[in-house]
Scaffold this motif. Structure first.
Motif, PDB file in Angstrom:
ATOM      1  N   LEU A 258      25.934  42.735  38.453  1.00  0.00           N
ATOM      2  CA  LEU A 258      24.578  42.879  38.977  1.00  0.00           C
ATOM      3  C   LEU A 258      23.960  44.220  38.616  1.00  0.00           C
ATOM      4  N   LEU A 259      24.760  45.275  38.595  1.00  0.00           N
ATOM      5  CA  LEU A 259      24.235  46.613  38.316  1.00  0.00           C
ATOM      6  C   LEU A 259      24.509  47.055  36.884  1.00  0.00           C
ATOM      7  N   HIS A 260      25.109  46.164  36.085  1.00  0.00           N
ATOM      8  CA  HIS A 260      25.409  46.478  34.688  1.00  0.00           C
ATOM      9  C   HIS A 260      26.250  47.741  34.554  1.00  0.00           C
ATOM     10  N   VAL A 261      27.224  47.861  35.454  1.00  0.00           N
ATOM     11  CA  VAL A 261      28.128  49.012  35.437  1.00  0.00           C
ATOM     12  C   VAL A 261      29.337  48.668  34.584  1.00  0.00           C
ATOM     13  N   ARG A 262      29.704  49.566  33.723  1.00  0.00           N
ATOM     14  CA  ARG A 262      30.861  49.343  32.859  1.00  0.00           C
ATOM     15  C   ARG A 262      32.142  49.798  33.553  1.00  0.00           C
ATOM     16  N   LEU A 263      33.043  48.875  33.749  1.00  0.00           N
ATOM     17  CA  LEU A 263      34.341  49.228  34.314  1.00  0.00           C
ATOM     18  C   LEU A 263      35.254  49.718  33.201  1.00  0.00           C
ATOM     19  N   LYS A 264      35.942  50.809  33.486  1.00  0.00           N
ATOM     20  CA  LYS A 264      36.912  51.322  32.522  1.00  0.00           C
ATOM     21  C   LYS A 264      38.155  50.441  32.530  1.00  0.00           C
ATOM     22  N   SER A 265      38.989  50.624  31.526  1.00  0.00           N
ATOM     23  CA  SER A 265      40.204  49.819  31.424  1.00  0.00           C
ATOM     24  C   SER A 265      41.115  50.037  32.631  1.00  0.00           C
ATOM     25  N   THR A 266      41.147  51.281  33.132  1.00  0.00           N
ATOM     26  CA  THR A 266      41.985  51.547  34.303  1.00  0.00           C
ATOM     27  C   THR A 266      41.463  50.815  35.532  1.00  0.00           C
ATOM     28  N   GLU A 267      40.156  50.640  35.621  1.00  0.00           N
ATOM     29  CA  GLU A 267      39.570  49.951  36.769  1.00  0.00           C
ATOM     30  C   GLU A 267      39.792  48.442  36.684  1.00  0.00           C
ATOM     31  N   TRP A 268      39.707  47.886  35.482  1.00  0.00           N
ATOM     32  CA  TRP A 268      40.065  46.480  35.331  1.00  0.00           C
ATOM     33  C   TRP A 268      41.540  46.264  35.644  1.00  0.00           C
ATOM     34  N   THR A 269      42.350  47.267  35.289  1.00  0.00           N
ATOM     35  CA  THR A 269      43.769  47.187  35.627  1.00  0.00           C
ATOM     36  C   THR A 269      43.968  47.161  37.134  1.00  0.00           C
ATOM     37  N   ALA A 270      43.190  47.990  37.854  1.00  0.00           N
ATOM     38  CA  ALA A 270      43.288  48.013  39.312  1.00  0.00           C
ATOM     39  C   ALA A 270      42.891  46.670  39.906  1.00  0.00           C
ATOM     40  N   VAL A 271      41.862  46.019  39.331  1.00  0.00           N
ATOM     41  CA  VAL A 271      41.485  44.684  39.787  1.00  0.00           C
ATOM     42  C   VAL A 271      42.641  43.717  39.586  1.00  0.00           C
ATOM     43  N   GLY A 272      43.303  43.810  38.423  1.00  0.00           N
ATOM     44  CA  GLY A 272      44.459  42.966  38.161  1.00  0.00           C
ATOM     45  C   GLY A 272      45.609  43.239  39.113  1.00  0.00           C
ATOM     46  N   VAL A 273      45.790  44.520  39.465  1.00  0.00           N
ATOM     47  CA  VAL A 273      46.854  44.891  40.403  1.00  0.00           C
ATOM     48  C   VAL A 273      46.599  44.256  41.770  1.00  0.00           C
ATOM     49  N   VAL A 274      45.352  44.301  42.223  1.00  0.00           N
ATOM     50  CA  VAL A 274      45.006  43.669  43.493  1.00  0.00           C
ATOM     51  C   VAL A 274      45.334  42.181  43.458  1.00  0.00           C
ATOM     52  N   CYS A 275      44.946  41.524  42.392  1.00  0.00           N
ATOM     53  CA  CYS A 275      45.211  40.083  42.259  1.00  0.00           C
ATOM     54  C   CYS A 275      46.710  39.797  42.245  1.00  0.00           C
ATOM     55  N   ALA A 276      47.466  40.656  41.576  1.00  0.00           N
ATOM     56  CA  ALA A 276      48.919  40.467  41.535  1.00  0.00           C
ATOM     57  C   ALA A 276      49.528  40.627  42.924  1.00  0.00           C
ATOM     58  N   GLY A 277      49.054  41.631  43.663  1.00  0.00           N
ATOM     59  CA  GLY A 277      49.555  41.833  45.020  1.00  0.00           C
ATOM     60  C   GLY A 277      49.250  40.651  45.923  1.00  0.00           C
ATOM     61  N   LEU A 278      48.038  40.112  45.794  1.00  0.00           N
ATOM     62  CA  LEU A 278      47.672  38.949  46.606  1.00  0.00           C
ATOM     63  C   LEU A 278      48.494  37.724  46.223  1.00  0.00           C
ATOM     64  N   ALA A 279      48.804  37.584  44.935  1.00  0.00           N
ATOM     65  CA  ALA A 279      49.636  36.462  44.502  1.00  0.00           C
ATOM     66  C   ALA A 279      51.022  36.556  45.126  1.00  0.00           C
ATOM     67  N   MET A 280      51.580  37.765  45.166  1.00  0.00           N
ATOM     68  CA  MET A 280      52.890  37.953  45.795  1.00  0.00           C
ATOM     69  C   MET A 280      52.842  37.641  47.280  1.00  0.00           C
ATOM     70  N   LEU A 281      51.761  38.081  47.924  1.00  0.00           N
ATOM     71  CA  LEU A 281      51.615  37.792  49.349  1.00  0.00           C
ATOM     72  C   LEU A 281      51.473  36.296  49.601  1.00  0.00           C
ATOM     73  N   GLY A 282      50.729  35.627  48.733  1.00  0.00           N
ATOM     74  CA  GLY A 282      50.563  34.192  48.890  1.00  0.00           C
ATOM     75  C   GLY A 282      51.873  33.441  48.788  1.00  0.00           C
ATOM     76  N   LEU A 283      52.756  33.910  47.935  1.00  0.00           N
ATOM     77  CA  LEU A 283      54.062  33.269  47.778  1.00  0.00           C
ATOM     78  C   LEU A 283      54.992  33.575  48.945  1.00  0.00           C
ATOM     79  N   ALA A 284      54.857  34.781  49.517  1.00  0.00           N
ATOM     80  CA  ALA A 284      55.825  35.221  50.521  1.00  0.00           C
ATOM     81  C   ALA A 284      55.394  34.981  51.960  1.00  0.00           C
ATOM     82  N   ALA A 285      54.089  34.849  52.201  1.00  0.00           N
ATOM     83  CA  ALA A 285      53.598  34.763  53.579  1.00  0.00           C
ATOM     84  C   ALA A 285      54.017  33.448  54.230  1.00  0.00           C
ATOM     85  N   GLY A 286      54.466  33.552  55.473  1.00  0.00           N
ATOM     86  CA  GLY A 286      54.774  32.367  56.244  1.00  0.00           C
ATOM     87  C   GLY A 286      53.578  31.964  57.084  1.00  0.00           C
ATOM     88  N   ALA A 287      53.809  31.130  58.078  1.00  0.00           N
ATOM     89  CA  ALA A 287      52.734  30.747  58.990  1.00  0.00           C
ATOM     90  C   ALA A 287      52.469  31.894  59.966  1.00  0.00           C
TER      91      ALA A 287
END
Length: 304
Positions: free
Chosen positions: A91-120
């Protein structure tokens, strides 16, 4: 988990709109929390749209908290910063650096691990003492906001952000402590008042932090306040667990998701040029929060 992620999308998008509206709102005369700031912000259409998205996100959050452990929902909500970063880039046409895209990927990876491990969600109802304790914390959040006005700019932003995070954390726990919505039982439950007071105080503190101080610092405090404490309460007092043998994966996923969110904390603040002129930043312009933490603080202090 779908509801938790949907809530993160709503919150992440709303934060961009609300930060733009808060910075476009005329500041008050004092240096502390300004209760009238919310009324002035409501005159900004972006803030109103953001509140609408917050409402949808809150409804999804309630559903998620009734189905998942608090630690999983809290980490998913912290991931809203990854959503904010992506929305800012579009929306703001802001360029994310490679390290910031990496951080987005890290968040997604962490959530994937939580999704696999979380119980009820845990089956503990929570004691009456815990309900009163949540109400006490909600009152404490208001007191923190009142005391923040006496602090210098940098610690004030951190305190306001941390206080807002604690308020939102109270909401997360209180949802689990409300076992009936029928009258008159619901009116006798301290958790109901903790939810209303904690959520309202958190919005007030966060709006003040968005306008008055370093949003990078405030958002970092927000992430810590709304994830760590509620997760501990859920595990220790409400019986939240992981799938058998996957406790280590849940802890790792939680830490990874929160760390990635903290790396993206500066995306809580869009560039001032976009806020005032409604235009994307110039070529090579800084992304939300400035090029560094120090730059973000300087911009915030000069604008307050």
């Amino acid at each position: 988990m779908i509801c938790a992620l949907g809530s993160a999308v709503c919150y992440g998008t709303a934060s961009v709109l609300q930060a733009m509206a808060a910075r476009a709102t005329a500041p008050g005369t004092g240096s502390g929390v300004d209760a009238a700031l919310l009324l002035r912000a409501l005159r900004q259409w972006r803030y109103v749209v953001g509140l609408g998205l917050d409402g949808v996100g809150f409804a999804l959050q309630i559903v998620a908290l009734r189905l998942l452990p608090i630690y999983a929902v809290g980490a998913a909500l912290a991931a809203s910063l990854a959503v904010t970063a992506v929305v800012a880039s579009r929306l703001l046409h802001v360029r994310l650096k490679s390290t910031e895209w990496t951080a987005v990927g890290v968040v997604c990876a962490g959530l994937a691990m939580l999704g696999l491990a979380a119980g009820a969600e845990g089956d503990e109802e929570g004691s009456t003492a815990l309900r009163w304790a949540m109400l006490g914390v909600a009152v404490g959040v208001l007191l923190v906001g009142a005391a923040a006005g006496r602090l210098p700019d940098k610690p004030r932003a951190l305190v306001l952000g941390l206080g807002a995070g604690l308020g939102f954390g109270v909401v997360e726990v209180a949802v689990r402590l409300i076992d009936s919505v029928e009258l008159p039982e619901v009116l006798a439950n301290p958790a109901v008042y903790a939810l209303v007071l904690g959520g309202g105080a958190a919005f007030l503190l966060l709006t003040s932090a968005l306008q008055r101080g370093s949003v990078t610092t405030a958002t970092a405090g927000l992430v810590l306040g709304e994830t760590v404490g509620p997760a501990v309460v859920g595990v220790v007092w409400l019986g939240d667990q992981t799938r058998e043998g996957l406790g280590w994966l849940a802890v790792t996923g939680f830490a990874v998701a929160v760390a990635g969110a903290l790396a993206l904390a500066r995306f809580g603040e869009p560039p001032k040029a976009s806020t005032e002129a409604g235009k994307p930043p110039e070529e090579g312009g800084r992304p939300p929060g400035g090029g560094s933490g120090e730059d973000a603080e300087g911009d915030a202090q000069r604008g307050s």
